[in-house]
Design a protein around this motif. Structure first.
Motif, short mmCIF file in Angstrom:
data_model
loop_
_atom_site.label_atom_id
_atom_site.label_comp_id
_atom_site.label_asym_id
_atom_site.label_seq_id
_atom_site.Cartn_x
_atom_site.Cartn_y
_atom_site.Cartn_z
N GLN A 17 0.84 -1.20 0.00
CA GLN A 17 0.00 0.00 0.00
C GLN A 17 0.87 1.26 0.00
O GLN A 17 0.58 2.24 -0.71
CB GLN A 17 -0.92 -0.01 1.23
N TRP A 18 1.96 1.21 0.77
CA TRP A 18 2.89 2.35 0.82
C TRP A 18 3.56 2.53 -0.55
O TRP A 18 3.68 3.66 -1.04
CB TRP A 18 3.93 2.14 1.91
N ASP A 47 2.46 1.64 -3.53
CA ASP A 47 1.49 2.15 -4.51
C ASP A 47 1.34 3.67 -4.34
O ASP A 47 1.33 4.41 -5.34
CB ASP A 47 0.14 1.46 -4.33
N ARG A 48 1.22 4.11 -3.09
CA ARG A 48 1.05 5.54 -2.82
C ARG A 48 2.31 6.31 -3.21
O ARG A 48 2.23 7.41 -3.78
CB ARG A 48 0.74 5.73 -1.34
N ARG A 101 2.54 6.70 -7.02
CA ARG A 101 1.54 7.66 -7.50
C ARG A 101 2.04 9.09 -7.27
O ARG A 101 1.83 9.97 -8.11
CB ARG A 101 0.20 7.45 -6.77
N GLN A 102 2.69 9.28 -6.13
CA GLN A 102 3.19 10.62 -5.79
C GLN A 102 4.46 10.97 -6.56
O GLN A 102 4.65 12.12 -6.95
CB GLN A 102 3.46 10.69 -4.28
#
Length: 371
Positions: A175-176, A178-179, A182-183
């Motif tokens: 999850q980290w 993926d975030r 994206r950033q």
């Protein structure tokens, strides 16, 4: 034991983080842990781990801070700590002046830690008035011994410990990740070269940019990340760094990430971590944290950071201020499988706690024998 630590505030620096981690370890071992400071974001974490935080504005280096002497005296009489551990000069002044009006037999023992190589002045000398002094590295110990009339037996070197288990996790949370991508989509597929540390000229960010300019010529797949915020009054230096990044043609190769609270993940994500302070650093906490994560570190061979590398990862040492040699060392880390990183026990949090408790017990025993 009932232990009171005193420091200016609880923001994000190495001293603050070390204080909070040490306090949590004290609680785990059954001691009563108190911290007095102006407060800050880490106060909540401190309380959540079982310590009590006492708000007191003991941070300002100005005569106004002496208005805290009577409140401090009242606190010490109510709290009755066995040990006061002072971690900064202004809190030390306030505490020693508060203790003067308390009967000698009622005073707690005082331990101080030299977290840095403070300017040699009467103001700094207050730290030597403690019953015992702790230095965070051998170079800090030598500095104290060379500049103050301190008996050798009154000073102990205790390296700042790292909770190795908190950093040594091999899988990054999906999850980290993926975030993160994206950033920062421009970092996908890149070799990440990290420079952690607050934005300050002596931390070496200008050297890092010069090194990255050499590195990307040989390895265009490298991307540098500068992680750390600009302190109040230092914003102009961040502007200077951004202009230098543009001048060197590194706009697409170096990103400024600002202050982060996910350093454990960033250490794991990085391929190499850099330490480039332009003057001897007392300890160099980011070096130990990165190595605990299993990530190779390249650093100038000076100060406390070099002491850590000499013990844990000698391959990462380069000649101070030699940016060309630094870039070559980073390339070597990327192109070869680095040797195993060993973290000696003395660099672990539990070793720091045990050594500090031995100092506490020693000064309490000495005080009891005098009385």
């Amino acid at each position: 034991m009932r232990i009171l630590q005193a420091l200016p505030a609880l923001y994000s620096g190495g001293v603050e983080r070390g204080t909070v981690e040490f306090a949590a370890d004290l609680v785990k071992r059954g001691h009563e842990s108190f911290v007095v400071s102006k407060g800050g974001p880490m106060a909540e974490q401190l309380r959540g781990q079982g310590s009590k935080h006492i708000f007191m504005p003991i941070h300002r280096k100005s005569p106004a801070s002496f208005g805290q002497i009577l409140p401090m005296r009242k606190l010490l009489l109510e709290l009755k700590p066995d040990i006061i551990h002072v971690r900064s000069r202004m809190p030390a002044w306030i505490i020693f002046l508060a203790l003067k009006s308390i009967p000698r037999h009622e005073r707690p023992a005082v331990v101080s830690t030299f977290h840095g190589m403070y300017s040699v002045t009467p103001y700094s000398a207050i730290m030597t008035r403690a019953d015992h002094i702790i230095a965070v590295s051998q170079c800090v110990r030598d500095y104290v011994m060379n500049n103050y009339p301190v008996p050798e037996e009154k000073l102990t070197v205790i390296q700042r410990g790292v909770d190795v288990d908190a950093f040594h996790q091999r899988e990054l949370p999906q999850q980290w990740l993926d975030r993160w991508f994206r950033q920062y989509p421009q970092l996908a597929g890149k070799k990440i070269i990290m420079m952690p540390g607050r934005i300050s000229r002596w931390k070496g960010q200008l050297d890092f940019l010069a090194m990255m300019a050499k590195l990307v010529k040989a390895r265009p797949d490298c991307h540098g990340i500068i992680v750390g915020g600009a302190e109040p009054g230092k914003e102009h230096f961040l502007d200077e760094l951004e202009k230098e990044r543009s001048r060197l043609g590194l706009t697409e190769n170096v990103s400024f990430l600002g202050q982060r609270n996910d350093m454990t993940n960033l250490y794991l994500l990085s391929d190499v971590v850099c330490h480039m302070s332009t003057k001897p650093e007392p300890f160099g906490r980011t070096v130990t944290e990165a190595l605990a994560s299993g990530t190779p570190v390249v650093a100038y061979n000076r100060g406390g950071a070099a002491e850590t590398l000499q013990a844990c990862f000698r391959d990462g040492l380069v000649t101070p201020d030699n940016v060309e040699e630094f870039a070559q060392a980073v390339l070597r880390m990327l192109d070869t499988e680095p040797p195993a990183i060993e973290i000696p026990y003395r660099f672990r949090l539990e070793a720091q706690t045990e050594a500090s408790l031995k100092v506490y017990e020693m000064v309490l025993k000495s005080a009891a024998s005098r009385s």
